[in-house]
Structure formats: C-alpha cells, structure tokens
Design a protein around this motif. Structure first.
Motif, short mmCIF file in Angstrom:
data_model
loop_
_atom_site.label_atom_id
_atom_site.label_comp_id
_atom_site.label_asym_id
_atom_site.label_seq_id
_atom_site.Cartn_x
_atom_site.Cartn_y
_atom_site.Cartn_z
N MET A 69 0.82 -1.18 0.00
CA MET A 69 0.00 0.00 0.00
C MET A 69 0.87 1.25 0.00
SD MET A 69 -3.10 0.66 -0.11
CE MET A 69 -4.34 1.83 0.23
N LYS A 70 1.98 1.18 0.75
CA LYS A 70 2.85 2.33 0.81
C LYS A 70 3.53 2.58 -0.55
CE LYS A 70 6.54 4.33 3.54
NZ LYS A 70 7.48 4.13 4.65
N SER A 71 3.88 1.51 -1.25
CA SER A 71 4.53 1.67 -2.55
C SER A 71 3.56 2.26 -3.57
CB SER A 71 5.08 0.35 -3.04
OG SER A 71 4.03 -0.59 -3.19
N ILE A 72 2.27 1.94 -3.45
CA ILE A 72 1.28 2.52 -4.36
C ILE A 72 1.16 4.02 -4.12
CG2 ILE A 72 -1.18 2.56 -4.94
CD1 ILE A 72 -1.24 -0.43 -4.39
N ARG A 73 1.15 4.42 -2.87
CA ARG A 73 1.08 5.85 -2.55
C ARG A 73 2.31 6.60 -3.06
NH1 ARG A 73 -1.28 5.99 3.60
NH2 ARG A 73 -3.33 5.12 3.09
N ILE A 74 3.46 6.00 -2.92
CA ILE A 74 4.68 6.63 -3.40
C ILE A 74 4.65 6.75 -4.92
CG2 ILE A 74 7.18 6.33 -3.63
CD1 ILE A 74 7.13 5.11 -0.82
N ALA A 75 4.18 5.69 -5.60
CA ALA A 75 4.09 5.74 -7.06
C ALA A 75 3.09 6.80 -7.52
CB ALA A 75 3.70 4.37 -7.61
N LEU A 76 1.95 6.90 -6.85
CA LEU A 76 0.96 7.92 -7.21
C LEU A 76 1.51 9.32 -6.97
CD1 LEU A 76 -2.36 6.35 -5.91
CD2 LEU A 76 -1.61 6.62 -8.26
N ALA A 77 2.23 9.51 -5.89
CA ALA A 77 2.82 10.82 -5.62
C ALA A 77 3.85 11.17 -6.69
CB ALA A 77 3.45 10.83 -4.23
N ALA A 78 4.65 10.19 -7.11
CA ALA A 78 5.65 10.44 -8.15
C ALA A 78 5.00 10.80 -9.47
CB ALA A 78 6.54 9.21 -8.31
N VAL A 79 3.91 10.12 -9.81
CA VAL A 79 3.19 10.43 -11.06
C VAL A 79 2.58 11.81 -10.97
CG1 VAL A 79 1.19 9.78 -12.46
CG2 VAL A 79 2.80 8.04 -11.69
N ALA A 80 2.01 12.17 -9.83
CA ALA A 80 1.42 13.49 -9.67
C ALA A 80 2.46 14.59 -9.81
CB ALA A 80 0.70 13.59 -8.32
N VAL A 81 3.62 14.40 -9.19
CA VAL A 81 4.70 15.39 -9.31
C VAL A 81 5.16 15.50 -10.74
CG1 VAL A 81 7.10 15.83 -8.66
CG2 VAL A 81 5.43 15.21 -6.92
N LEU A 82 5.28 14.38 -11.43
CA LEU A 82 5.71 14.39 -12.82
C LEU A 82 4.70 15.13 -13.70
CD1 LEU A 82 7.74 13.36 -14.95
CD2 LEU A 82 6.28 11.37 -15.19
N LEU A 83 3.42 14.87 -13.50
CA LEU A 83 2.40 15.53 -14.32
C LEU A 83 2.32 17.02 -14.05
CD1 LEU A 83 -0.47 12.91 -14.25
CD2 LEU A 83 0.96 13.53 -16.18
N VAL A 84 2.52 17.42 -12.81
CA VAL A 84 2.45 18.84 -12.48
C VAL A 84 3.68 19.58 -12.97
CG1 VAL A 84 2.44 20.46 -10.55
CG2 VAL A 84 0.88 18.53 -10.55
N SER A 85 4.84 18.96 -12.89
CA SER A 85 6.07 19.65 -13.26
C SER A 85 6.42 19.54 -14.74
CB SER A 85 7.23 19.12 -12.42
OG SER A 85 7.45 17.76 -12.73
N ALA A 86 5.78 18.66 -15.47
CA ALA A 86 6.14 18.47 -16.89
C ALA A 86 5.93 19.73 -17.72
CB ALA A 86 5.36 17.30 -17.47
N PRO A 87 4.80 20.45 -17.64
CA PRO A 87 4.66 21.67 -18.44
C PRO A 87 5.69 22.73 -18.09
CG PRO A 87 2.52 20.97 -17.64
CD PRO A 87 3.55 20.14 -16.95
N LEU A 88 6.06 22.83 -16.84
CA LEU A 88 7.07 23.80 -16.45
C LEU A 88 8.44 23.41 -16.96
CD1 LEU A 88 5.91 24.36 -12.76
CD2 LEU A 88 5.42 25.78 -14.76
N ALA A 89 8.75 22.13 -16.93
CA ALA A 89 10.05 21.66 -17.39
C ALA A 89 10.19 21.76 -18.91
CB ALA A 89 10.28 20.22 -16.94
N MET A 90 9.09 21.60 -19.62
CA MET A 90 9.13 21.64 -21.08
C MET A 90 8.91 23.05 -21.61
SD MET A 90 9.87 18.68 -21.82
CE MET A 90 9.91 17.10 -21.05
#
Length: 100
Positions: A1-22
């Motif tokens: 369960m903890k690994s799922i939360r970490i993976a979801l947090a990583a995906v959320a950070v990636l999606l939020v930061s992708a437009p700024l990075a590009m």
C-alpha cells in the motif's frame, strides 16, 4: 500500500512539473493541461476497481464454491457498470482536450 502511494505521488509530481520543465506557454492547470490528468485518474480508478472486483469475487468463490455462478454474474455486471463510468470520464476528458 505504501509503494502505491509513493508511485501515485511520483506520477502526480511528474504531471504537475512536466509543463514547467518543457517550457510550454499554456498554464499547467488550464482545461487542456488537466484533461490528460483527468484521463489518467479515470483509468487508474478503473484499474483499481477491476482489481478489487476480481479479488472479492475470487475470495467469495473460494469460500463458497456453490454460489460461483451467481458471483460471476454479479461480478460481470459490476465490471460493465465500472467500464461505462470509465468511458464516460475518458470521453469528457477527450472533449475538453480537443474542443476547449
């Protein structure tokens, strides 16, 4: 369960930061930017729902094999309803993406 939360947090950070990075000119939280995020959430929710349906159905069939026919029929009905709701969410996200 903890690994799922970490993976979801990583995906959320990636999606939020992708437009700024590009260096895109559109705001990252505009209608078009969030359409992909909404589609991803819809598919993720459907995947979790299908997994829970399958797990619960198999567990109940293992406990009471004589009701396997009833359980499998109910499982298919619930899965069809879940799939319909997922397609509705994906269509709304695609409409926002292409027509907003």
């Amino acid at each position: 369960m903890k690994s799922i939360r970490i993976a979801l947090a990583a995906v959320a950070v990636l999606l939020v930061s992708a437009p700024l990075a590009m260096a895109q000119t559109a705001a990252p939280f505009s209608g078009r930017g969030m359409a992909g995020f909404g589609a991803g959430i819809a598919v993720l929710g459907a995947a979790l729902g299908f997994g829970r349906i399958g797990a619960a159905a198999l567990e109940s069939m293992a406990r009471q094999p004589e009701v396997a026919d009833k359980v499998s029929g109910s499982m298919i009905t619930v899965a069809a309803l879940l799939e319909g709701a997922t397609f509705f969410g994906l269509i709304v996200c695609l409409l926002i993406l292409f027509f907003a």
